[in-house]
Design an enzyme around this catalytic site. Structure first.
Site, PDB file in Angstrom:
ATOM      1  N   CYS A  90      -7.748   7.662  -7.544  1.00  0.00           N
ATOM      2  CA  CYS A  90      -7.164   6.428  -7.039  1.00  0.00           C
ATOM      3  C   CYS A  90      -5.954   6.111  -7.914  1.00  0.00           C
ATOM      4  CB  CYS A  90      -8.186   5.294  -7.092  1.00  0.00           C
ATOM      5  SG  CYS A  90      -7.510   3.769  -6.410  1.00  0.00           S
ATOM      6  N   GLY A  91      -4.780   6.115  -7.301  1.00  0.00           N
ATOM      7  CA  GLY A  91      -3.551   5.917  -8.065  1.00  0.00           C
ATOM      8  C   GLY A  91      -3.397   4.488  -8.540  1.00  0.00           C
ATOM      9  N   HIS A  92      -3.536   3.535  -7.604  1.00  0.00           N
ATOM     10  CA  HIS A  92      -3.383   2.140  -8.035  1.00  0.00           C
ATOM     11  C   HIS A  92      -4.489   1.804  -9.032  1.00  0.00           C
ATOM     12  CE1 HIS A  92      -6.766   0.490  -5.645  1.00  0.00           C
ATOM     13  NE2 HIS A  92      -6.652  -0.516  -6.472  1.00  0.00           N
ATOM     14  N   HIS A 205      -8.199   8.620   4.967  1.00  0.00           N
ATOM     15  CA  HIS A 205      -7.106   7.643   4.852  1.00  0.00           C
ATOM     16  C   HIS A 205      -6.047   8.000   5.888  1.00  0.00           C
ATOM     17  CE1 HIS A 205      -8.857   7.348   0.808  1.00  0.00           C
ATOM     18  NE2 HIS A 205      -8.181   6.225   0.611  1.00  0.00           N
ATOM     19  N   ASP A 230      -4.478  -0.841   2.244  1.00  0.00           N
ATOM     20  CA  ASP A 230      -4.041  -0.834   0.851  1.00  0.00           C
ATOM     21  C   ASP A 230      -2.872  -1.797   0.688  1.00  0.00           C
ATOM     22  OD1 ASP A 230      -3.314  -0.225  -1.761  1.00  0.00           O
ATOM     23  OD2 ASP A 230      -3.730   1.907  -1.517  1.00  0.00           O
ATOM     24  N   CYS A 234      -0.215   2.851  -2.444  1.00  0.00           N
ATOM     25  CA  CYS A 234      -1.254   3.891  -2.508  1.00  0.00           C
ATOM     26  C   CYS A 234      -0.761   5.094  -3.332  1.00  0.00           C
ATOM     27  CB  CYS A 234      -1.687   4.335  -1.116  1.00  0.00           C
ATOM     28  SG  CYS A 234      -3.209   5.321  -1.159  1.00  0.00           S
ATOM     29  N   GLY A 235      -1.326   5.230  -4.514  1.00  0.00           N
ATOM     30  CA  GLY A 235      -0.885   6.318  -5.401  1.00  0.00           C
ATOM     31  C   GLY A 235      -1.220   7.695  -4.868  1.00  0.00           C
ATOM     32  N   THR A 236      -2.442   7.851  -4.341  1.00  0.00           N
ATOM     33  CA  THR A 236      -2.808   9.174  -3.803  1.00  0.00           C
ATOM     34  C   THR A 236      -2.082   9.411  -2.480  1.00  0.00           C
ATOM     35  OG1 THR A 236      -4.834   8.176  -2.900  1.00  0.00           O
ATOM     36  CG2 THR A 236      -5.029   9.364  -4.998  1.00  0.00           C
TER      37      THR A 236
HETATM   38  O1  PYC Z   1      -3.752   4.030  -4.913  1.00  0.00           O
HETATM   39  O2  PYC Z   1      -4.638   6.012  -4.560  1.00  0.00           O
HETATM   40  C1  PYC Z   1      -4.600   4.804  -4.385  1.00  0.00           C
HETATM   41  C2  PYC Z   1      -5.597   4.188  -3.490  1.00  0.00           C
HETATM   42  C3  PYC Z   1      -6.557   4.818  -2.765  1.00  0.00           C
HETATM   43  C4  PYC Z   1      -7.261   3.829  -2.077  1.00  0.00           C
HETATM   44  C5  PYC Z   1      -6.721   2.621  -2.422  1.00  0.00           C
HETATM   45  N1  PYC Z   1      -5.703   2.859  -3.287  1.00  0.00           N
END
Ligand code: PYC
Length: 310
Positions: A90-92, A205, A230, A234-236
């Protein structure tokens, strides 16, 4: 009557919340983070629900359980989870975790390594609080897959991995505006179901892309596995996008890509080639998180909703 206390710190990254459990979590017995995830999922899933679901949390909240890492080079292991299950990376949440560790005085500016169930990542905390995450290797698995979505017709997108599996749609008729979130949630939910039914059960997603506001390269709307959207870019999901841009030759190695969320918050992404022939990249994502609560959750078994509303 059993009552249990759980210590946590809340933050948000570009509007998307993260709750880091720093004490009172279950003992998962050690081993790799993936092995500890298996124990969490099999024996302690109600703890996941108690932490992030109502009445203590909400559908949008992402949890992060700190666990031991077998690698002494890692500051900690971490398992990310949400209202319906578990996330690979999870990036965030990683940016929120780094801000949380700094808030707790456990780290200062500089580089740290974290262990997740899909591989190790590194993060650099800058003096101004910005966090730059070097994510797990990412790639596009399939280009231009067309799925027939009931009520919507054919929708074409790419299937890509950025630490979670995404279906990324660039061409569509929907306006990526906050006032349209109900419609965007509905269409992306239908797209996800069609993608899952038509050969990609792993995709959980869905990302729609559209024109940016001021200063960005693109705006997105990202539907998460439990039907919440999100609030961050979303980092990923940005990692998956970078893999697609790299594969299409639309972004050069090292060139910045400013990804806006549906709220207008931004991450700046870049990539390094990891294996050009295979289309595999290392995504590098920068963003900022703000700590907004230190809390003790009370898990009282006399409470009929002690383990969350599932
Ligand atoms: O930031 O990767 C992310 C992420 C995944 C689901 C919610 N945020």
């Amino acid at each position: 009557m059993k009552s249990h206390r759980v210590q946590a710190v809340d933050s948000h990254t570009g509007g998307e919340p993260t709750r880091v459990v720093i004490g009172g979590g279950p003992d998962l017995g050690g081993g790799s983070v993936a092995e500890q995830l298996a124990v969490f999922r099999d024996r302690h899933d109600r703890f996941r629900s108690a932490v992030v679901n109502e009445p203590r949390g909400s559908d949008v909240l992402v949890g992060a359980l700190l666990v031991p890492s077998p690698d002494p080079d890692c500051v900690t292991g971490v398992i990310f989870f949400n209202n319906v299950g578990y996330l690979g990376m999870c990036g965030h949440g990683t940016i929120g975790l780094v801000a949380t560790l700094a808030h707790l005085g456990r780290i200062g500016p500089g580089e740290l390594r974290l262990d997740t169930c899909v591989g190790q990542v590194t993060a650099v905390l800058a003096a101004d609080g910005a966090v730059t995450l070097t994510n797990v290797p990412s790639h596009r698995a399939r280009k231009a897959v067309t799925v027939d979505v009931p009520g919507l017709g054919p929708v074409t997108g790419d299937v890509a991995w950025g630490g979670n599996w995404f279906f990324l749609v660039g061409e569509h008729p929907w306006a990526l505006e906050l006032r349209n979130v109900e419609q965007l949630t509905e269409v992306t939910w239908r797209i996800r179901q069609a993608v899952n039914a038509q050969g990609f059960p792993e995709v959980d997603h869905v990302e729609l892309f559209g024109p940016p506001g001021a200063g960005g390269d693109s705006r997105n709307f990202v539907l998460c596995p439990g039907k919440a959207y999100d609030r961050s870019p979303c980092g990923t999901g940005t990692s998956a996008k970078l893999a697609c841009l790299a594969a299409d030759g639309k972004l050069e190695e090292g060139e910045p890509w400013v990804q806006e969320s549906i709220l207008g918050s931004t991450f700046t992404g870049r990539f390094r080639w990891r294996d050009r022939a295979k289309g595999e990249i290392t995504p590098i994502i920068s963003g900022t998180a703000h700590v907004n609560a230190e809390l003790t959750l009370l898990l009282d078994e006399a409470d009929p909703f002690c383990w969350g509303i599932r």
